[in-house]
Design an enzyme around this catalytic site. Structure first.
Site, mmCIF file in Angstrom:
data_model
loop_
_atom_site.group_PDB
_atom_site.id
_atom_site.type_symbol
_atom_site.label_atom_id
_atom_site.label_comp_id
_atom_site.label_asym_id
_atom_site.label_seq_id
_atom_site.Cartn_x
_atom_site.Cartn_y
_atom_site.Cartn_z
ATOM 1 N N ILE A 26 30.066 7.572 7.317
ATOM 2 C CA ILE A 26 30.399 8.652 6.393
ATOM 3 C C ILE A 26 30.431 8.048 4.990
ATOM 4 C CG2 ILE A 26 31.641 10.072 8.061
ATOM 5 C CD1 ILE A 26 34.266 9.057 6.937
ATOM 6 N N ASP A 27 30.298 8.903 3.979
ATOM 7 C CA ASP A 27 30.222 8.418 2.605
ATOM 8 C C ASP A 27 31.495 7.698 2.186
ATOM 9 O OD1 ASP A 27 27.791 9.703 2.462
ATOM 10 O OD2 ASP A 27 28.545 11.426 1.332
ATOM 11 N N ARG A 28 31.343 6.829 1.241
ATOM 12 C CA ARG A 28 32.492 6.101 0.670
ATOM 13 C C ARG A 28 33.587 7.058 0.197
ATOM 14 N NH1 ARG A 28 31.925 1.450 -3.918
ATOM 15 N NH2 ARG A 28 34.119 1.089 -4.360
ATOM 16 N N THR A 34 34.076 10.158 1.081
ATOM 17 C CA THR A 34 34.498 11.110 2.110
ATOM 18 C C THR A 34 35.583 10.476 2.967
ATOM 19 O OG1 THR A 34 32.284 12.084 2.181
ATOM 20 C CG2 THR A 34 33.718 12.512 4.063
ATOM 21 N N ARG A 55 27.082 17.629 0.783
ATOM 22 C CA ARG A 55 27.360 17.686 -0.649
ATOM 23 C C ARG A 55 26.241 18.421 -1.391
ATOM 24 N NH1 ARG A 55 29.150 11.461 -1.714
ATOM 25 N NH2 ARG A 55 29.313 12.189 -3.887
#
Length: 325
Positions: free
Chosen positions: A142-144, A146, A248
């Site tokens: 998962i994104d940094r 998030t 996003r």
């Protein structure tokens, strides 16, 4: 040196042939293995195989003579200090003999990169039950920015099974987001192909034309769970494909960028009066457990999203305990 035949174990189910060789013969290069497969020296159940062939328990792998490794062994990993041990263990919200589920805080990268030394992957040794256990493996990312659920496998074989479940869309993922505006209609499917522009930390994901040869098919489900007039909304999001920054960009494409998004949405994503951090949280995972049945896990909201929920009067309710069915 002579030809040997090895049997694929239960723990190696669905692992690729090249990764199986990497585990048993770590000094064998990918190029050398490709040549062995191309010339028919490596066989699976007596048949020629590609390096991408996925293996099943009980299959017989023919291994030709392979020279011993000449390269030195990699240096041992540095032991984690107590602060890092507490940090990684404090993220665990579910664990058993095969999987670990973390609630990752917003702002912590999953893996390293240029200038990144503090990340989840660097702390995974702290989750081993015994020193001689395999190192837990990341199953997805998962994104940094998030927060929320991150799934780990305790062994390579379990990692392969879970990765296959993600590829086959047998894993149901639910994210919660606070967005600026209110989508209309209140629920639906976002069907917008995406493309990546650039490389490295500065790369962007953008909505692409269906005619663009670099466009990747991308689908996301959304539903408005609550709203503060037309100013801000709480969405439930489910990515049906796995493109970088998909949710996003899809929220931005709806005209409702995610609150606090540092990369997408422009000035509209940063209204005054709210914590200026990305309001995107990996809330629930519903997946097939490697030992059978399904595992459902939910993660508590991070502090900045709880504060925004309080300001807007949104009620998340109690977070259900993990369950196996």
């Amino acid at each position: 040196m002579s030809v040997v035949t090895l049997t694929v174990s239960e723990d190696e189910a669905d692992i690729r042939l090249d990764r199986w060789f990497r585990r048993h013969y770590p000094h064998l290069t990918q190029g050398a293995l490709q040549k062995l497969c191309r010339t028919g020296q490596v066989r699976v159940d007596g048949k020629r195989a590609e390096t991408s062939t996925r293996l099943a328990p009980g299959q017989a792998v023919r291994v030709p003579p392979i020279p011993d490794a000449s390269r030195p062994a990699p240096p041992p990993r540095k032991a984690l200090d107590e602060r890092l041990l507490r940090e990684i263990r404090g993220m665990v919200i579910y664990t058993d003999d095969q999987v670990i589920v973390l609630n990752k805080p917003a702002g912590l990268p999953v893996q390293g990169g240029p200038g990144i030394t503090h990340h989840v992957d660097a702390m995974l040794d702290g989750l081993k039950t015994h020193d001689d256990d395999p190192r837990p493996r990341l199953v997805h990312r998962i994104d940094r920015d998030t927060s929320g659920l991150l799934l780990l496998a305790r062994t390579p074989g379990v990692a392969a099974k879970l990765a296959a479940a993600f590829r086959g869309r047998d894993v149901k993922k639910t994210y919660w987001a606070v967005v600026v505006g209110r989508p209309s209609p209140a629920s639906g499917v976002i069907d917008q192909p995406l493309a990546r522009l650039g490389v490295g930390p500065g790369a962007l994901t953008v909505v692409a034309s269906r005619k663009d040869e670099d466009a990747a098919h991308a689908l996301s489900e959304y539903e408005v769970l609550d709203a503060a007039g037309r100013k801000l909304s709480w969405l439930g999001l489910s990515p049906l494909t796995g493109r970088t920054h998909q949710l996003r960009v899809h929220c931005e494409a709806l005209g409702t960028p995610i609150l606090g998004d540092p990369k997408y949405g422009g000035d509209a994503a940063h209204p005054e009066g709210f914590v200026d951090r990305l309001h995107l949280h990996a809330r629930t995972l519903d997946l097939p457990h490697p030992a059978g049945g399904r595992l459902v896990v939910s993660a508590e909201l991070p502090a900045h999203m709880r504060e925004t929920f309080r300001q807007l009067g949104f009620s998340a309710g109690a977070t259900a305990s993990p369950r196996r069915t």
